[in-house]
Every structure is written in C-alpha cells, then in structure tokens.
Design a protein around this motif. Structure first.
Motif, mmCIF file in Angstrom:
data_model
loop_
_atom_site.group_PDB
_atom_site.id
_atom_site.type_symbol
_atom_site.label_atom_id
_atom_site.label_comp_id
_atom_site.label_asym_id
_atom_site.label_seq_id
_atom_site.Cartn_x
_atom_site.Cartn_y
_atom_site.Cartn_z
ATOM 1 N N LEU A 50 0.846 -1.194 0.000
ATOM 2 C CA LEU A 50 0.000 0.000 0.000
ATOM 3 C C LEU A 50 0.880 1.241 0.000
ATOM 4 O O LEU A 50 2.047 1.185 0.392
ATOM 5 N N HIS A 51 0.303 2.342 -0.422
ATOM 6 C CA HIS A 51 1.019 3.612 -0.302
ATOM 7 C C HIS A 51 0.028 4.681 0.134
ATOM 8 O O HIS A 51 -1.125 4.699 -0.326
ATOM 9 N N ALA A 52 0.471 5.557 1.043
ATOM 10 C CA ALA A 52 -0.384 6.631 1.547
ATOM 11 C C ALA A 52 0.162 7.974 1.084
ATOM 12 O O ALA A 52 1.363 8.244 1.208
ATOM 13 N N TYR A 53 -0.717 8.824 0.536
ATOM 14 C CA TYR A 53 -0.343 10.166 0.093
ATOM 15 C C TYR A 53 -1.005 11.211 0.991
ATOM 16 O O TYR A 53 -2.158 11.042 1.423
ATOM 17 N N ASP A 54 -0.274 12.256 1.275
ATOM 18 C CA ASP A 54 -0.823 13.383 2.033
ATOM 19 C C ASP A 54 -1.708 14.183 1.080
ATOM 20 O O ASP A 54 -1.230 14.829 0.148
ATOM 21 N N THR A 55 -3.026 14.152 1.284
ATOM 22 C CA THR A 55 -3.944 14.794 0.334
ATOM 23 C C THR A 55 -3.797 16.312 0.323
ATOM 24 O O THR A 55 -4.181 16.956 -0.650
ATOM 25 N N ALA A 56 -3.238 16.879 1.383
ATOM 26 C CA ALA A 56 -3.025 18.325 1.394
ATOM 27 C C ALA A 56 -1.989 18.737 0.344
ATOM 28 O O ALA A 56 -1.960 19.893 -0.079
ATOM 29 N N LYS A 57 -1.156 17.806 -0.045
ATOM 30 C CA LYS A 57 -0.116 18.095 -1.037
ATOM 31 C C LYS A 57 -0.455 17.534 -2.416
ATOM 32 O O LYS A 57 0.275 17.767 -3.376
ATOM 33 N N LEU A 58 -1.552 16.794 -2.514
ATOM 34 C CA LEU A 58 -1.885 16.058 -3.724
ATOM 35 C C LEU A 58 -2.645 16.939 -4.706
ATOM 36 O O LEU A 58 -3.386 17.839 -4.326
ATOM 37 N N GLY A 59 -2.463 16.664 -6.018
ATOM 38 C CA GLY A 59 -3.187 17.389 -7.059
ATOM 39 C C GLY A 59 -4.620 16.920 -7.171
ATOM 40 O O GLY A 59 -5.186 16.313 -6.253
ATOM 41 N N ASP A 60 -5.212 17.172 -8.350
ATOM 42 C CA ASP A 60 -6.638 16.878 -8.531
ATOM 43 C C ASP A 60 -6.905 15.482 -9.063
ATOM 44 O O ASP A 60 -8.039 15.006 -8.999
ATOM 45 N N LYS A 61 -5.881 14.803 -9.613
ATOM 46 C CA LYS A 61 -6.107 13.498 -10.227
ATOM 47 C C LYS A 61 -4.819 12.687 -10.203
ATOM 48 O O LYS A 61 -3.732 13.226 -10.408
ATOM 49 N N LEU A 62 -4.940 11.368 -9.972
ATOM 50 C CA LEU A 62 -3.814 10.449 -10.088
ATOM 51 C C LEU A 62 -3.788 9.874 -11.503
ATOM 52 O O LEU A 62 -4.833 9.476 -12.027
ATOM 53 N N VAL A 63 -2.602 9.834 -12.092
ATOM 54 C CA VAL A 63 -2.438 9.250 -13.423
ATOM 55 C C VAL A 63 -1.296 8.241 -13.355
ATOM 56 O O VAL A 63 -0.197 8.568 -12.889
#
Length: 847
Positions: A279-292
């Motif tokens: 699994l991998h966890a991303y900090d949504t405060a730093k994340l853009g609008d879409k994963l590609v």
C-alpha cells in the motif's frame, strides 16, 4: 520472510506446537524452508519497576546521574544508578536484575559505580533490542503499556516471542505475508485459519468511481500487459497527527525486520505484511486533482523517499498527479517500488489517500533492478500479488487508521480498472499419479486442489477413467498456470515423503562420450602436473582486451554483450579463457602466494557477429514456428570447450636438492604437447606473434587439417604490467573441440604385428628455417604404412655445417604386419621417406 509465532497464533491454532524448531522442520516439508531462527534475546529476570525516588548527582567527570530507588515487586526496593533523565518518581519502567543477559551477550550484575552499588539496570529500547532509541529509558506509559511492579516484562514487551525466517521461492509470492503462511500452516495441520482479509467490501465496491479521480494511461505496456490493471483509492480524514503507533504493532513490525516510522506509514506496512498487498499513503493536502498511472518520458527525474534523485527510463511505470495549486503534472512515485519525497506522509499529516494497486510483475521487477531498489513492495509485486486483494487491503488499512488514529473513513471510493478473469485449467485426475508414481485417489486429488484455494468442477465424474477436472485458480496463485503446476500442488499437499526414492536405471551401452572422457583425462593430467583447477566468471570487457594488447581486428574482440550484466564493468561474454584466468592468479599472488600454477576448463563464446535474431515475438506463452526457431538457433554463437593454464614462479621448487627453476615458455609448451599426445594428435608447432604472448616466446599449435589448436608461451611484459602479474609469467590456451576433430595416430584399424622391427637412422641437412615438425611430417608421408615410429635424436649446427643450415637426425622404426622386413626393404623405405623430405624441403642426406 520473517514469521512471528505470536502474530501467527492470531490466525491459526498453535497450541499443539511445543518446539518451534519442529514447526520449522514441518514447514520445510511443504516448501517453507527455514533460513534462520530468532528465539528470545533476553534471559533472566526482566521486570516491571516503579521509580520511587530519583536523586540527581553531578560527578567530577561532569556527568549527572540519577541514584534511583525502584520497586521491583520485592520486599525491599533496589538501588539503581541510571544516566537517563526522561523519567521521575512514580513512572513505570523496565528493570533488568542481576543474572539477566541482554542482547549481545551482555550480562547484568550488581556492581559499584559512581559511589553506589547499582543492583540492576533500568533499560532503554536499544538495550532490549527494541529499536535504536538510546536517549532515554522506556517509560511504559509512553508505550501505552501498564503493569504492576514485579510483573514479567519479557511477556509484556513480547521479548519471549520466537520468529522464524523462512525462504520464499520466487514462484510463491503469496507466502510473503502472514496470511499466506497461516494458509500453509492450516494446510499442514488440516485446520481452518482466521483470514484477516475476510472483510465485507460490497459497500466499498458499490461506491467505486465516486472518489478521487484516477486514470490508468499506460501507452507502452511491456509484452502487451498493462503496467497497472486495477487501482483502489480510499480516503481517511481527520487522523490525529499526535497518535502513536501502539506497541503491539511496533513489536510486530520489529519482529518482521521493519523500522517503525509513524502511525500512518506503520499501518500501511503492517497491512502489507499481514495480507501481502503493498500500500502507499499520500498526504492529500499536497496532492493534485487526479492520479495518473503512466510510463516515464525521456529526461524525467524523480527524488524517491530515500532522498536519491533518479533518472527515469521510458519503461518505468510512474504514479503522477495533475492539477493542484501549481496546475501542473508531478511524478509522485515509482509505481510498485518506492514513493516520491514530495508527497510523503509526515507527523503533521491528518488526511491521506490510500493507494492499493495491482501492478504487472515484469514491469516492477525491471524497474526495481534498473534503479537497484529492492523494496519490500517490489519484492511482492515482482512475485505476483493477488489482483482481487486491493479493495480489501485498502479497507483493512483504513479501518485500522480509524481505530488507532481517530480518523474518519470517507465513503468516496475509486476502483479504477478491473481485475483479470481467473485462470481455468483442465486437469486429468490421474496426471499426478503418472508423473510421480504414487496412486493418488480422485478424492485426494480434489481435496489437495481445494485446500490450496482452487475451485474444482467435475468432481462427480472424477472416478471415471480419463476424467478431467475443471480447476479455477485463485487470484493469489499466479504460479499455477499449467497442469504440471497442479501436479506439484497435489504432491506437496499429500506429502513429498510419499514419493518413492527410486534410482532410475541407466540405459545399457551408454556411458561417457569421447569428449567427456577426454575432458576428465586432461583435467587429471594438468592436476597431476601440479596445476590447481579454478573457476572464473565468464564475463569480461573491452578494457581487458586492451590490457592484453589484442588488436581491434582480432576475432576475439567480437563479443556478445549482455543485456543485464551482473557487473556493469564486465558486460561481455569472454571469447577466450585468458580473458579471466589472470584474475585468479593475481588474487592468489595478492594473498601472499609466490609460486602459483592454475588451469581452467570451460566454454567460451565465439560469435561471428554480435547481431542476434531480430524481430521475433517473445511474448509469454508464445511458441515460435519452425522458421523462427531456425533463426533463433542460427543466431546462437559457437561455444567451444577450452583449456587454459597460467603459471608464475617456480616450476621446480628450490631446496636442499638445488636452486630450483623458474617456470618458462618450455613448460607450458610441453604441457600442450602432453595434452595432444593424450588425445593421440601430433600437432605442427611454429613460432607465432599472438597477443597476449611475448612475440619471441610464443608457439602456435596447428592440426593436420590446418586448424589452429592453441598457443603457449610467455606473456608479453606489457600485459604482465597491465594485469598486475609478475614478469615472465607463462600461459597456454587450447581449443579442445578443435583437438578432438583432428585425425589421431590411434585411428588405425589394422592388426598388431608379431614380426621384429627394423631400425634405420638418417641425418638430413636442411635450411635452418625448416622446422623439425615439417621435416618429420615429410618423412612420415614418404615412409608409408610400415613406419611404426619416428624419433628425433639430434639437431646440430656448427662449424661443420654451412651457415644457414642445420643437421637433423631421426630414427625410423619399420615393421610389417605379415613378414620380417629385410635390410634392403627397410633401406628402400628410408630412401622413400628421405625423397619426400628432399622434394618438400630440399633435404640432403648427410654422409
């Protein structure tokens, strides 16, 4: 894979296990071979203690220590000196009492220090093998633990746990999880196991597509297989940033060889170890609008979590995000291998996006090796992860974060892509019995397949002759792709011990081939001559050819270049053994040996061109047609079998018998002659200029067919300097296959003669440019079949011979198979032999 028995006991019933080593032996019987064994690392009294007083005392060395009175559950408190300062009266700590032994074989005893007798030790995490923290001692309250003074701290801290390290074969990736090992244990003990993946994901999948936008955009799949065919994205918000990972989880991570970092990261690692789904966890405060998810583009770079900036390859599969505050595209991770540093979860992260993806094993394996990143995630993906497990693992991770970190599970879920359909195989009921010779019943076959997770159809007809079963393979077993794989499972489940050990009967009249017998005989000859056999890696480089002064036009510089070499500085397959054998000599000399004689036997690769078969379809499961097979085989380079030797130092050791003798060119030339004689070949010998040999001290050996059989002599001084070898080092190399292809003196089908021999001597005067070998060949050609042997017994140059001439004397032995030769007949044969020598080389009979 490390297996904590304490953790495993939550999934299966270990109550019948009394000896962990016996369990390890049983697991080895079904393919989980023990690599290591980690028993309790702390022995003796380790107890919970309460600090009653802690009086700081400053000493002359400038250090301040605490003189403590601690309650360890005894009638009287104990006095202990402690240098840490992160505790005070009333705190519960861990005390190690005299008689205990800590990791590293550190024995505890009462001893006088800083003016007091310290009756034990208050422990830090590092002292107990529970991490690297050594700045302060363990306060149980900080670890979420409680107890009463005198309680056994080993049990409280899990220090009495046993961990097995088992070897996982590359085809069984599902065993890289506690769930997988529990399934195998349940199979071994014929019991059920508590599946931690038994979660209801129906609501999750029903909401799929409503969550964070995800696009799978692999435009350059490897072998036509998309790099990512399914990705689950799940949000958890409102996580308490100050929440600590509970001790029970920390201990399990440590037992599995992983370092605790933070609650969010620890939970993702915990679920990976438990279920086998990275699994991998991303900090949504730093994340853009879409994963590609896409392939890398030329020139792109990424700084990974290990703070290394990496240049990406177009084959690398990436996780990127689009939009956000900057409105651009960023690379945020090497898919299935390691995340990027930009979006890593920190101690301030409260909202995360959990990614649970299924990546192609080939794509991940290539990326991990290309960047030398053998991460735990890559290790699992390259062996095959269950494509159906992603939503379950993401939900398990989210529920743990809600429970331990006070987060809130979002109902907006994305499941991009779809899992592949399950593989279905036709399997003959009697296939296993035919393969291994054990009469398995249909019931045993069906039971074995079902116990490893397969669904079996056609059970009702299984008892009929020639019955076929339809076997649906579970998603976690990508290794089950053919009938033979199912045979292996039937045998494994029913026990390898049932398979009889029968030595197969060798077919009559076989035995070793001539080439095999010759290889053994030559190796024995060289060993008896004092040379030691070695084995070197068959990889070399252009730099080695330069160091050996091999000309650019020399065929030995046409090498096959490996696409994936073991070492980047040696990417070529060797074309001769002397490309690598000198390394073994240099290594032995570097370790103090003065007189070294080595030989090596093995294949070399001698391509006519480096161009191999091009444009062929090598997709998995594809079988080439006849034309493609012909092109493949035609592109395989020749691989002749060579022998080579190298000698430095004394050929005859000094001692009371004399000064000894240094090895010279004549020694290796004589070895080649002995090898040729062993085979029955009489090679022509001539001086030659041939790298890496000294141009004036090199002999070329040529067969009757004109083929070059090998070279021997002293190495060029510059070559010795380049390779770090002593001056006057000598070597030889022969092509054994070429030697075996020559006609031999033993290729004779006549009868042995019982008649007496007739010997004739002749001295021939020839130009000194004519070699003895050339002259001997001419005499043999003229003498005919009655010539039994030809011996050289004299070569003379001097005042009695004209300048530029030499006298060569031979003894010719004649014998007929049907009569006694007369003197006149023997003389006539000698004259016929000398006539050919005169015709070919202008030889004159010396009076």
């Amino acid at each position: 894979m490390r297996v904590s028995l304490e953790w495993l006991s939550e999934l299966v019933d270990l109550s019948g296990v009394t000896d962990a080593r016996e369990l390890a032996a049983e697991l080895a019987g079904i393919g989980l071979e023990e690599e290591d064994f980690f028993g309790p690392t702390v022995t003796g009294p380790l107890v919970v203690a309460r600090v009653l007083t802690a009086e700081p005392e400053k000493h002359s060395n400038g250090k301040t220590v605490n003189w403590c009175s601690v309650d360890v559950g005894e009638d009287e408190p104990r006095g202990i000196v402690c240098g840490a300062h992160n505790f005070g009266p009333g705190d519960l700590v861990v005390a190690c009492l005299p008689g205990a032994v800590l990791p590293g074989d550190f024995a505890i005893a009462a001893r006088k220090t800083y003016g007091h007798v310290s009756d034990g030790m208050i422990c830090s995490a590092r002292e107990l093998g529970l991490g690297e923290d050594h700045d302060g001692i363990i306060r149980l309250a900080d670890w979420g633990l409680d107890g009463t003074p005198g309680d056994d701290a080993k049990a409280l801290l899990g220090l009495d746990n046993t961990v097995l390290d088992v070897n996982i074969t590359p085809d069984r990736g599902y065993q890289l999880s506690l769930r997988g090992v529990a399934r195998e244990f349940a199979l071994l003990k014929n019991q059920e196991f508590a599946d931690p993946a038994a979660l209801d994901t129906s609501d999750l999948l029903a909401a799929a597509g409503t969550g964070f936008p995800v696009e799978l955009a692999d435009e350059a799949p490897i072998h036509g297989v998309p790099g990512c065919d399914r990705l689950t994205a799940l949000r958890v918000t409102g996580i308490d940033a100050s929440a600590r990972t509970p001790y029970w989880m920390v201990k399990r991570l440590l037992d599995e060889g992983m370092r605790p970092i933070s609650l969010t990261v620890d939970v993702t690692n915990y679920v990976m170890l438990e279920l086998g789904q990275p699994l991998h966890a991303y900090d949504t405060a730093k994340l853009g609008d879409k994963l590609v998810v896409r392939r890398a583009r030329k020139g792109e770079k990424l700084t990974t979590l290990d703070d290394v900036k990496r240049k990406l390859d177009p084959e690398d599969l990436l996780i990127t995000d689009e939009g956000g505050a900057a409105g651009d595209t960023r690379i945020i991770g090497l898919a299935g291998v390691m995340g990027g540093a930009a979006l890593q979860v920190t101690e301030q992260t409260t909202d995360i996006l959990i990614e649970a993806a299924h990546f192609d094993a080939v794509s991940i394996a290539r990326t991990a090796r290309r960047h030398k990143l053998p991460s735990e995630a890559a290790r699992r993906f390259e062996r095959g992860v269950d494509p159906f497990l992603g939503p379950t693992a993401a939900l398990r991770c989210a529920l743990l974060l809600v429970e331990l970190g006070g987060g809130t599970l979002s109902h907006d879920v994305t499941v991009a892509g779809s899992a592949p359909s399950e593989a279905v195989l036709d399997f003959a009921v009697d296939a296993a019995a035919k393969r291994v010779g054990v009469a398995y019943t249909p019931a045993q076959v069906v039971s074995a397949l079902e116990s490893v997770g397969c669904r079996v159809d056609g059970v009702a007809e299984a008892a009929q002759p020639g019955a076929l079963l339809r076997v649906t393979v579970p998603g976690w077993r990508p290794d089950l792709s053919a009938s033979e794989d199912l045979v292996e499972e039937v045998v494994r489940v029913n026990g390898y011990d049932q398979v009889p050990s029968i030595l197969p009967q060798a077919p009559g009249g076989a035995g070793l081939t001539r080439a095999q017998r010759t290889r053994r005989a030559v190796s024995n000859l060289l060993a008896a001559a004092g040379l030691t056999e070695v084995l070197t890696y068959p990889f070399t480089s252009d730099k080695r050819s330069d160091a050996e002064l091999i000309d650019a036009a020399d065929p030995r510089r046409v090498n096959i270049r490996l696409a994936n070499p073991l070492a980047e500085d040696n990417p070529l397959m060797r074309t001769h053994l002397l490309a690598t054998l000198p390394d073994a000599l240099a290594r032995n000399l570097g370790r103090g040996f003065k007189d070294v004689a080595l030989f090596e036997a093995g294949l070399v690769t001698t391509p006519q061109t480096t161009a191999l078969a091009q444009g062929l379809n090598f997709q998995p499961g594809y079988h080439p047609d006849d034309a493609e097979l012909e092109a493949i085989f035609a592109s395989v380079p020749a691989q002749p079998y060579h022998f080579a030797g190298i000698i430095s130092g004394h050929a005859e050791l000094p001692g009371v018998w004399g000064k000894g003798r240094q090895a010279g060119a004549q020694d290796v030339i004589e070895l080649v002659h002995r090898i040729a004689a062993l085979i029955g070949v009489r090679p022509e010998v001539a001086a030659a200029e041939y790298a890496p040999y000294h141009p004036g001290r090199c002999a070329r050996f040529t067969g009757a067919t004109g083929a070059v059989l090998g070279h021997a002599g002293e190495l060029h001084p510059k070559v010795c300097e380049n390779l770090g070898l002593p001056a006057r080092t000598v070597a030889f190399e022969i092509d054994l296959d070429a030697l075996l292809a020559q006609p031999t003196a033993r290729d004779w089908h006549g009868a042995l003669s019982s008649y007496p021999v007739s010997r004739q001597d002749v001295a021939l005067l020839v130009d000194d440019t004519v070699t003895v070998g050339q002259l001997a060949a001419a005499l043999r050609a003229g003498a005919g079949d009655e010539l039994e042997s030809l011996e050289l017994f004299d070569v003379y140059t001097g005042d009695q011979i004209a300048q530029g001439k030499k006298s060569v004397a031979f003894r010719l032995t004649f014998r007929a198979h049907d009569r006694t030769l007369t003197a006149d007949e023997a003389s006539a044969l000698r004259e016929a032999a000398t006539a050919v020598a005169a015709q070919r080389h202008g030889a004159e009979v010396r009076g």
